[in-house]
Scaffold this motif. Structure first.
Motif, PDB file in Angstrom:
ATOM      1  N   ALA A   1       7.016  18.252   3.157  1.00 44.88           N
ATOM      2  CA  ALA A   1       5.760  18.619   3.975  1.00 44.88           C
ATOM      3  C   ALA A   1       5.000  19.809   3.811  1.00 44.88           C
ATOM      4  CB  ALA A   1       6.505  18.837   5.535  1.00 44.88           C
ATOM      5  N   GLU A   2       5.465  20.481   2.973  1.00 43.44           N
ATOM      6  CA  GLU A   2       4.855  21.922   2.542  1.00 43.44           C
ATOM      7  C   GLU A   2       3.873  21.618   1.491  1.00 43.44           C
ATOM      8  OE1 GLU A   2       7.437  25.067   1.340  1.00 43.44           O
ATOM      9  OE2 GLU A   2       8.374  25.115   3.392  1.00 43.44           O
ATOM     10  N   ALA A   3       4.534  20.521   0.577  1.00 43.14           N
ATOM     11  CA  ALA A   3       3.480  20.012  -0.665  1.00 43.14           C
ATOM     12  C   ALA A   3       2.299  19.503  -0.137  1.00 43.14           C
ATOM     13  CB  ALA A   3       4.430  19.433  -1.491  1.00 43.14           C
ATOM     14  N   LYS A   4       2.532  18.644   1.024  1.00 42.81           N
ATOM     15  CA  LYS A   4       1.489  17.850   1.477  1.00 42.81           C
ATOM     16  C   LYS A   4       0.551  18.824   2.054  1.00 42.81           C
ATOM     17  CE  LYS A   4      -0.669  13.976   2.771  1.00 42.81           C
ATOM     18  NZ  LYS A   4      -1.117  12.903   1.632  1.00 42.81           N
ATOM     19  N   ALA A   5       0.969  19.646   2.773  1.00 42.76           N
ATOM     20  CA  ALA A   5      -0.223  20.413   3.364  1.00 42.76           C
ATOM     21  C   ALA A   5      -0.880  21.276   2.508  1.00 42.76           C
ATOM     22  CB  ALA A   5       0.857  21.663   4.562  1.00 42.76           C
ATOM     23  N   ILE A   6      -0.272  21.653   1.254  1.00 41.58           N
ATOM     24  CA  ILE A   6      -1.153  22.341   0.395  1.00 41.58           C
ATOM     25  C   ILE A   6      -2.114  21.496  -0.290  1.00 41.58           C
ATOM     26  CG2 ILE A   6      -1.009  23.711  -1.826  1.00 41.58           C
ATOM     27  CD1 ILE A   6       1.895  24.528  -1.156  1.00 41.58           C
ATOM     28  N   ALA A   7      -1.631  20.280  -0.639  1.00 45.04           N
ATOM     29  CA  ALA A   7      -2.544  19.275  -1.078  1.00 45.04           C
ATOM     30  C   ALA A   7      -3.563  18.884  -0.186  1.00 45.04           C
ATOM     31  CB  ALA A   7      -1.653  17.985  -1.654  1.00 45.04           C
TER      32      ALA A   7
ATOM     33  N   ARG B   1       0.732  -1.310  -0.078  1.00 40.54           N
ATOM     34  CA  ARG B   1      -0.068  -0.004  -0.093  1.00 40.54           C
ATOM     35  C   ARG B   1       0.878   1.296   0.057  1.00 40.54           C
ATOM     36  NH1 ARG B   1      -5.144   0.589   0.524  1.00 40.54           N
ATOM     37  NH2 ARG B   1      -5.154  -1.697   1.074  1.00 40.54           N
ATOM     38  N   VAL B   2       0.378   2.265  -0.716  1.00 41.22           N
ATOM     39  CA  VAL B   2       1.040   3.645  -0.885  1.00 41.22           C
ATOM     40  C   VAL B   2       0.738   4.456   0.257  1.00 41.22           C
ATOM     41  CG1 VAL B   2       1.595   5.399  -2.492  1.00 41.22           C
ATOM     42  CG2 VAL B   2       1.554   3.011  -3.433  1.00 41.22           C
ATOM     43  N   GLY B   3       1.534   4.348   1.341  1.00 43.80           N
ATOM     44  CA  GLY B   3       0.927   5.405   2.362  1.00 43.80           C
ATOM     45  C   GLY B   3      -0.349   5.078   2.963  1.00 43.80           C
ATOM     46  N   ASP B   4      -1.344   5.979   3.072  1.00 47.69           N
ATOM     47  CA  ASP B   4      -2.701   5.504   3.391  1.00 47.69           C
ATOM     48  C   ASP B   4      -3.690   5.639   2.554  1.00 47.69           C
ATOM     49  OD1 ASP B   4      -2.841   8.182   3.355  1.00 47.69           O
ATOM     50  OD2 ASP B   4      -3.689   8.570   5.507  1.00 47.69           O
ATOM     51  N   SER B   5      -2.997   5.619   1.496  1.00 44.12           N
ATOM     52  CA  SER B   5      -4.030   5.567   0.117  1.00 44.12           C
ATOM     53  C   SER B   5      -4.549   4.367  -0.309  1.00 44.12           C
ATOM     54  CB  SER B   5      -3.495   6.258  -1.128  1.00 44.12           C
ATOM     55  OG  SER B   5      -2.455   5.161  -1.643  1.00 44.12           O
ATOM     56  N   GLY B   6      -5.525   4.247  -1.089  1.00 49.94           N
ATOM     57  CA  GLY B   6      -6.054   3.127  -1.883  1.00 49.94           C
ATOM     58  C   GLY B   6      -5.109   2.461  -2.850  1.00 49.94           C
TER      59      GLY B   6
ATOM     60  N   VAL C   1      17.779  10.150   1.803  1.00 49.04           N
ATOM     61  CA  VAL C   1      16.290  10.158   2.216  1.00 49.04           C
ATOM     62  C   VAL C   1      16.348   9.474   3.694  1.00 49.04           C
ATOM     63  CG1 VAL C   1      15.540   9.859  -0.109  1.00 49.04           C
ATOM     64  CG2 VAL C   1      15.736   7.609   1.473  1.00 49.04           C
ATOM     65  N   GLU C   2      17.295   9.008   4.235  1.00 48.11           N
ATOM     66  CA  GLU C   2      17.135   8.503   5.666  1.00 48.11           C
ATOM     67  C   GLU C   2      17.424   9.623   6.733  1.00 48.11           C
ATOM     68  OE1 GLU C   2      19.510   4.858   6.206  1.00 48.11           O
ATOM     69  OE2 GLU C   2      18.427   3.653   4.502  1.00 48.11           O
ATOM     70  N   HIS C   3      17.957  10.590   6.188  1.00 51.32           N
ATOM     71  CA  HIS C   3      18.057  11.902   7.182  1.00 51.32           C
ATOM     72  C   HIS C   3      16.787  12.982   7.040  1.00 51.32           C
ATOM     73  CE1 HIS C   3      21.996   9.980   7.638  1.00 51.32           C
ATOM     74  NE2 HIS C   3      22.192   9.870   6.166  1.00 51.32           N
ATOM     75  N   GLY C   4      15.837  12.306   7.172  1.00 54.23           N
ATOM     76  CA  GLY C   4      14.705  13.510   7.318  1.00 54.23           C
ATOM     77  C   GLY C   4      13.653  13.055   6.432  1.00 54.23           C
ATOM     78  N   LEU C   5      13.749  12.753   5.094  1.00 51.17           N
ATOM     79  CA  LEU C   5      12.774  12.449   4.111  1.00 51.17           C
ATOM     80  C   LEU C   5      11.842  11.206   4.740  1.00 51.17           C
ATOM     81  CD1 LEU C   5      11.258  13.422   1.531  1.00 51.17           C
ATOM     82  CD2 LEU C   5      12.812  12.112   0.375  1.00 51.17           C
ATOM     83  N   LEU C   6      12.500  10.074   4.765  1.00 52.99           N
ATOM     84  CA  LEU C   6      11.526   8.990   5.448  1.00 52.99           C
ATOM     85  C   LEU C   6      10.511   9.323   6.302  1.00 52.99           C
ATOM     86  CD1 LEU C   6      13.797   5.766   4.632  1.00 52.99           C
ATOM     87  CD2 LEU C   6      12.130   6.735   2.959  1.00 52.99           C
ATOM     88  N   GLU C   7      11.296   9.875   7.149  1.00 53.59           N
ATOM     89  CA  GLU C   7      10.472  10.231   8.599  1.00 53.59           C
ATOM     90  C   GLU C   7       9.403  11.167   8.300  1.00 53.59           C
ATOM     91  OE1 GLU C   7      11.221  12.347  12.955  1.00 53.59           O
ATOM     92  OE2 GLU C   7      12.890  12.082  11.477  1.00 53.59           O
ATOM     93  N   THR C   8       9.548  12.109   7.208  1.00 56.83           N
ATOM     94  CA  THR C   8       8.474  12.829   6.839  1.00 56.83           C
ATOM     95  C   THR C   8       7.349  12.357   6.029  1.00 56.83           C
ATOM     96  OG1 THR C   8       9.968  14.917   6.715  1.00 56.83           O
ATOM     97  CG2 THR C   8       8.101  15.038   5.342  1.00 56.83           C
ATOM     98  N   LEU C   9       7.851  11.337   5.150  1.00 57.35           N
ATOM     99  CA  LEU C   9       7.115  10.641   4.364  1.00 57.35           C
ATOM    100  C   LEU C   9       6.028   9.620   5.318  1.00 57.35           C
ATOM    101  CD1 LEU C   9       9.150   9.407   1.204  1.00 57.35           C
ATOM    102  CD2 LEU C   9       7.221  11.481   1.426  1.00 57.35           C
ATOM    103  N   GLN C  10       6.440   8.984   6.490  1.00 53.70           N
ATOM    104  CA  GLN C  10       5.868   8.329   7.359  1.00 53.70           C
ATOM    105  C   GLN C  10       5.135   9.123   8.100  1.00 53.70           C
ATOM    106  OE1 GLN C  10       8.988   6.422   9.466  1.00 53.70           O
ATOM    107  NE2 GLN C  10       9.670   5.105   7.775  1.00 53.70           N
ATOM    108  N   LYS C  11       5.543  10.130   8.423  1.00 50.28           N
ATOM    109  CA  LYS C  11       4.586  11.174   9.345  1.00 50.28           C
ATOM    110  C   LYS C  11       3.235  11.589   8.312  1.00 50.28           C
ATOM    111  CE  LYS C  11       4.632  15.415  11.694  1.00 50.28           C
ATOM    112  NZ  LYS C  11       5.298  16.950  12.159  1.00 50.28           N
ATOM    113  N   GLU C  12       3.692  12.030   7.119  1.00 48.02           N
ATOM    114  CA  GLU C  12       2.627  12.436   6.185  1.00 48.02           C
ATOM    115  C   GLU C  12       1.615  11.311   5.656  1.00 48.02           C
ATOM    116  OE1 GLU C  12       1.883  15.666   5.982  1.00 48.02           O
ATOM    117  OE2 GLU C  12       3.590  16.405   6.942  1.00 48.02           O
TER     118      GLU C  12
END
Length: 353
Positions: free
Chosen positions: A189-195, A30-35, A216-227
């Motif tokens: 994170a900004e893009a996700k908030a706008i979307a 599954r891609v994030g929490d999408s369908g 990506v392991e220095h912040g991006l993966l954590e952001t993706l998991q959070k978002e």
């Protein structure tokens, strides 16, 4: 069940009927929490599906991929060569082979890198993204793509305009989901908030990511998991450095003309590659298979974007799925080997915004 690979297509001219057991080979993720769900391996059409390869050879690889459970085919407006040829060729493939299976496929495209002349042929303006999506749909012969990406961050265009353009494409029925590629953690994170404010399904990020380039392991993966977004890794084999090609040679000539590895073929990097290969051998894998499996471990990528110039190469990559589990000792050993800058972070400059 044990993973088995379907034999390659013997005759690319006979009417194509997909393998009946194609969905029994591995689980879908599954891609994030999408369908939307993706196969653990996705096939990228960056270089081997332009006019530099015969149509029949491309057709054989695509059929073989789908027969073995790969449902996601990833394109961009400028994939070729020449730019645009991959979408045109894949459009022919859709009409000839995959039309009955369209609803089973996940087809993605992107825009952001140079495509046509003038000030509106690149980056992230509404004018460029919408026009590019229309052009891609025409080449593909489709009414919509399943995912459409902003291929890179545009530092001079308001992010609200770029994400707003993606929103427009979804509302117009030209894309079901949208994504971004090579954005920094902050901009993601900004893009996700706008979307989210627009109600747009921004569900996935496509970063360059491999053992020698784990930025990506220095912040991006954590952001993706959070978002609650998915990640699909491109350049999993570091443009061939994480294969057996350079284990016994220091030949720096790149085949195919995509990108030179001259500056990266240092003795330090080759030592890392040889050490990683020793770990892979203990695991009963090739170096390439371990590199792909490592990206599919828990907490890393949702899917890995592979390229293939033959069914044989595709089969080797599929073999990575036989063992995607790592012990803590293996992970620590790999981390120790890959410490330091390997100098292969070619796309990070597009994620600095």
């Amino acid at each position: 069940m044990e993973y088995e690979i379907v034999n390659p297509v013997a005759d690319s001219h006979r009417p194509y009927v997909a393998a009946a057991d194609r969905y029994e080979r591995f689980g879908y993720r599954r891609v994030g929490d999408s369908g939307i769900l993706l196969s653990p391996l996705s096939l990228g059409l960056w270089w081997n599906f332009g006019d530099n390869r015969t149509f029949d050879s491309q057709r054989e690889i695509l059929r073989h991929a789908f027969d073995n459970g790969i449902i996601h085919f990833d394109l961009a407006n400028n994939y070729g060569p020449p730019a645009g040829a991959a979408e045109e060729n894949f459009g022919r493939m859709l009409r000839k082979d995959f039309k009955p299976y369209r609803n089973e496929l996940v087809i993605s495209s992107k825009a952001g890198w140079d495509m046509w002349s003038g000030p509106h042929g690149t980056l992230g303006s509404r004018k460029y993204l919408v026009a590019s999506c229309d052009s891609s749909l025409e080449k593909l012969g489709l009414d919509y793509v399943d995912i459409f990406y902003s291929h890179r961050f545009d530092p001079k265009t308001p992010l609200e305009e770029t994400i707003g353009a993606l929103d427009s494409l979804v509302r117009a029925g030209k894309a079901l989901y949208v994504g971004i590629s090579s954005y920094s953690a902050e901009r993601t994170a900004e893009a996700k908030a706008i979307a989210k404010e627009l109600g747009t399904p921004l569900v996935i990020h496509q970063p360059s990511y491999n053992m020698l380039n784990p930025w990506v392991e220095h912040g991006l993966l954590e952001t993706l998991q959070k978002e609650k977004m998915g990640a699909i890794a491109f350049t999993p084999l570091a443009q061939g450095l994480l294969t057996d090609k350079y284990l016994t040679t220091t030949n720096v000539e790149r085949q195919g003309g995509r990108r030179s590895l001259d500056a990266q073929l240092t003795e330090e990097n080759l030592k890392k590659v040889r050490s990683l290969n020793e770990v892979a051998q203990r695991r009963g894998q090739t170096l390439a298979q371990m590199a792909i499996a490592w990206l599919l471990r828990d907490g890393a990528a949702t899917s890995v974007l592979i390229g293939a110039s033959s069914t044989k190469q595709l089969d080797e990559n599929l073999g990575a799925l036989k063992n995607t589990e790592f012990t803590q000792a293996e992970l620590e050993e790999i981390s120790a080997i890959t410490q330091g800058d390997a100098g292969i972070d070619w796309w990070k400059s597009s994620a600095i915004g």
